[in-house]
Design an enzyme around this catalytic site. Structure first.
Site, mmCIF file in Angstrom:
data_model
loop_
_atom_site.group_PDB
_atom_site.id
_atom_site.type_symbol
_atom_site.label_atom_id
_atom_site.label_comp_id
_atom_site.label_asym_id
_atom_site.label_seq_id
_atom_site.Cartn_x
_atom_site.Cartn_y
_atom_site.Cartn_z
ATOM 1 N N CYS A 5 7.031 0.989 5.182
ATOM 2 C CA CYS A 5 5.931 1.933 5.126
ATOM 3 C C CYS A 5 5.758 2.470 3.706
ATOM 4 O O CYS A 5 5.706 1.703 2.747
ATOM 5 C CB CYS A 5 6.211 3.040 6.151
ATOM 6 S SG CYS A 5 4.855 4.149 6.545
ATOM 7 N N THR A 6 5.705 3.784 3.536
ATOM 8 C CA THR A 6 5.476 4.368 2.214
ATOM 9 C C THR A 6 6.728 4.423 1.354
ATOM 10 O O THR A 6 6.673 4.962 0.239
ATOM 11 C CB THR A 6 4.859 5.770 2.333
ATOM 12 O OG1 THR A 6 5.711 6.591 3.138
ATOM 13 C CG2 THR A 6 3.465 5.702 2.940
#
Length: 199
Positions: free
Chosen positions: A110-111
């Site tokens: 993800c981030t």
């Protein structure tokens, strides 16, 4: 790299990491560790070894601190809102670059890719992140070759995955890469994970 285990995987945890970004890969990799003849070791660690509170309130007590984690073959870096603070922390980015210098395989969920981009790890490379974070990724490093469709992107020594549940797919890919596709299929069956669940 001299370690007491043939393979050592470390999952970095921090305040406001997304829960499934942490426990999804952990479930896959710990299940693999329990079954594999390679006897990999999977550990969690935080910057100072203290417990962390994840994005939705789940609290985790990690196995050790960053200073005590020792050499790793694989680093798993989750995403979540906490990555924004870490991507702006010069000392933390220096630590990420130091890990890159000693860790053969750097992965993100993800981030987590935002922190890698801020540290310069993704310059000129293909990568992915959460669907809502591509503008942030570009703002950090416009040279990143953003793949907005892939569940994960394997670029050799760096593997990034898309958001949240995509970390499970990436972790299964790691099992296939580090041992075999058969081992990954056995883990997938063991955790009863369907990569294309009904909508």
């Amino acid at each position: 790299m001299a370690t007491s285990h043939p393979l050592r995987v470390g999952i970095f945890v921090f305040d406001d990491a997304e829960e499934l970004d942490v426990v999804g890969p952990y479930e896959v990799l710990a299940t693999w560790a329990a079954r594999s003849e390679l006897k990999p070791e999977v550990v969690t660690f935080s910057a100072d070894g203290a417990g962390v509170r994840l994005a939705k309130g789940l609290r985790i007590v990690p196995d050790r601190s960053a200073d005590a984690v020792g050499p790793l073959h694989v680093l798993v870096y989750p995403g979540g809102q906490g990555t924004r603070r870490l991507a702006a922390d010069a000392d933390h980015l220096r630590w990420v670059r130091d890990m890159r210098a000693t860790t053969p395989l750097m992965t993100s969920v993800c981030t987590g890719a935002l922190v890698y981009a801020a540290a310069g790890l993704l310059a000129g490379r293909p990568a992915t992140t959460h669907w809502a974070a591509f503008d942030e990724l570009a703002a950090l490093d416009r040279s990143v070759l953003a793949d907005t469709e892939a569940r994960f992107v394997d670029d050799g020594d760096v593997v990034t995955s898309a958001g949240v549940s995509a970390g499970i797919d990436m972790a299964l890919h790691l099992v296939a890469r580090l041992q075999s596709p058969d081992a990954a299929r056995a883990v997938r069956r063991g955790i009863q994970y369907d990569p294309a669940p009904p909508v």
